[in-house]
Design a protein around this motif. Structure first.
Motif, PDB file in Angstrom:
ATOM      1  N   VAL A 181      -5.864  11.305   4.288  1.00  0.00           N
ATOM      2  CA  VAL A 181      -4.766  10.480   3.760  1.00  0.00           C
ATOM      3  C   VAL A 181      -5.332   9.567   2.680  1.00  0.00           C
ATOM      4  CG1 VAL A 181      -2.985   8.789   4.343  1.00  0.00           C
ATOM      5  CG2 VAL A 181      -3.664  10.505   6.034  1.00  0.00           C
ATOM      6  N   CYS A 182      -4.731   9.615   1.499  1.00  0.00           N
ATOM      7  CA  CYS A 182      -5.179   8.758   0.405  1.00  0.00           C
ATOM      8  C   CYS A 182      -4.184   7.609   0.241  1.00  0.00           C
ATOM      9  CB  CYS A 182      -5.282   9.561  -0.889  1.00  0.00           C
ATOM     10  SG  CYS A 182      -5.772   8.538  -2.276  1.00  0.00           S
ATOM     11  N   TYR A 183      -4.660   6.403   0.477  1.00  0.00           N
ATOM     12  CA  TYR A 183      -3.853   5.179   0.349  1.00  0.00           C
ATOM     13  C   TYR A 183      -4.129   4.542  -1.018  1.00  0.00           C
ATOM     14  CZ  TYR A 183      -3.465   5.564   5.460  1.00  0.00           C
ATOM     15  OH  TYR A 183      -3.216   6.000   6.750  1.00  0.00           O
ATOM     16  N   ARG A 227       6.006   3.861   0.115  1.00  0.00           N
ATOM     17  CA  ARG A 227       5.279   2.679   0.596  1.00  0.00           C
ATOM     18  C   ARG A 227       4.900   2.877   2.069  1.00  0.00           C
ATOM     19  NH1 ARG A 227       8.102  -3.155   0.498  1.00  0.00           N
ATOM     20  NH2 ARG A 227       9.147  -2.308   2.308  1.00  0.00           N
ATOM     21  N   VAL A 228       3.650   2.634   2.367  1.00  0.00           N
ATOM     22  CA  VAL A 228       3.183   2.804   3.752  1.00  0.00           C
ATOM     23  C   VAL A 228       3.093   1.452   4.448  1.00  0.00           C
ATOM     24  CG1 VAL A 228       1.448   3.905   5.218  1.00  0.00           C
ATOM     25  CG2 VAL A 228       1.692   4.646   2.869  1.00  0.00           C
ATOM     26  N   PHE A 229       2.536   0.465   3.745  1.00  0.00           N
ATOM     27  CA  PHE A 229       2.366  -0.864   4.334  1.00  0.00           C
ATOM     28  C   PHE A 229       2.883  -1.898   3.337  1.00  0.00           C
ATOM     29  CE2 PHE A 229      -1.493   1.474   5.994  1.00  0.00           C
ATOM     30  CZ  PHE A 229      -0.945   1.741   7.235  1.00  0.00           C
ATOM     31  N   VAL A 258       0.878  -1.185   0.000  1.00  0.00           N
ATOM     32  CA  VAL A 258       0.000   0.000   0.000  1.00  0.00           C
ATOM     33  C   VAL A 258       0.908   1.225   0.000  1.00  0.00           C
ATOM     34  CG1 VAL A 258      -1.728   1.300   1.307  1.00  0.00           C
ATOM     35  CG2 VAL A 258      -1.847  -1.210   1.225  1.00  0.00           C
ATOM     36  N   THR A 259       0.647   2.135  -0.943  1.00  0.00           N
ATOM     37  CA  THR A 259       1.457   3.351  -1.029  1.00  0.00           C
ATOM     38  C   THR A 259       0.585   4.567  -0.717  1.00  0.00           C
ATOM     39  OG1 THR A 259       1.066   3.352  -3.417  1.00  0.00           O
ATOM     40  CG2 THR A 259       3.176   2.462  -2.665  1.00  0.00           C
TER      41      THR A 259
END
Ligand SMILES: O=C(O)CCC(=O)C(=O)O
Length: 260
Positions: A230-232, A251-253, A110-111
């Motif tokens: 926040v837009c994932y 990259r967030v997750f 997930v970015t």
């Protein structure tokens, strides 16, 4: 995942919005508010922060673009790239959001498309018309579908709360460009009857589908209404722009394969 969380995600899928509940304690939320103000006042700064000041008239049509930082003021409408700040980054990467984002985008990283403050200052701020977040204007090869919105202040009905037109996300974009929903499309709906207002208390979190028609009015409470959006994205999403180097996304997750 708990049955409650699964029901929340099912509601978001069907209606284009859902209430995730109040996340985090009041001290954390107060620190995020203080950090947002410190950025507006220039006390905390990072190269690459994007600022947009509010229009004196409070009219969306009068907003100025490309002007950036104008000096200390609590009347900035938007600050983008909040991921540069460690406090905001900690919020963006919370486990609760990981659970939601990986359910929405299974089997992939997930970015982050963007993380921004939307501020309605104590003088009222400005109205935000019905819009969708995606389309050619965003320049991606697929539109993201998940925005997680956190109230940093109370956002009551007369205080600039988010309003949605449930289910509109299922018809996709109103125009290929995305953004503001044109009047002729609005006239196909009984907007005033169908809209749902989403008042929220500080710390409350909403899930918003990028394509659900949503808007917010000026605040009439005399209090600031700060919120974090926040837009994932699906980590496979690519920037389509060619005139300048394509954007890359943090990259967030990470995609974690389920245990066998
Ligand atoms: O904070 C608001 O008033 C609206 C935010 C919004 O449009 C969004 O998060 O996409």
């Amino acid at each position: 995942m708990s049955a409650d969380r699964a029901a929340t995600i099912a509601h978001y899928r069907e209606h284009g919005w859902a209430r995730l509940g109040t996340i985090g304690d009041s001290t954390t939320i107060a620190r995020l508010r203080e950090r947002a103000d410190a950025m507006m006042l220039g006390e905390v700064s990072y190269p690459g922060l994007f600022f947009q000041h509010d229009a004196a008239s409070g009219r969306y049509e009068d907003l100025e673009y490309g002007k950036g930082w104008r000096g200390p003021s609590l009347q900035y409408r938007k600050i983008e790239k909040l991921e540069l700040d460690p406090l905001f980054w900690e919020w963006i990467t919370r486990d609760t959001f990981r659970e939601v984002a990986t359910a929405v985008y299974p089997g992939t990283d997930v970015t982050l498309y963007r993380a921004f403050l939307m501020n309605k200052h104590a003088g009222g701020g400005s109205d935000l018309p019905w819009h969708q977040d995606g389309g050619d204007f965003w320049g991606l090869d697929q539109d993201p579908t998940l925005q997680i919105w956190t109230a940093l202040d109370d956002a009551p009905e007369d205080g600039g709360c988010v309003e949605v037109l449930p289910g509109t996300h299922r018809a996709g974009l109103a125009t290929p460009l995305g953004g503001v929903v044109p009047r002729d499309r609005l006239e196909t709906r009984d907007v005033e009857r169908e809209l749902v207002r989403l008042p929220a208390v500080a710390g409350e979190v909403l899930l918003l589908h990028n394509h659900v028609w949503h808007r917010s009015a000026r605040s009439r409470t005399g209090q600031a209404r700060r919120a974090l959006s926040v837009c994932y994205m699906d980590g496979r999403t690519r920037c389509r722009r060619r005139k300048r180097a394509p954007r890359t996304f943090v990259r967030v997750f990470a995609n974690v394969a389920p245990a066998c």
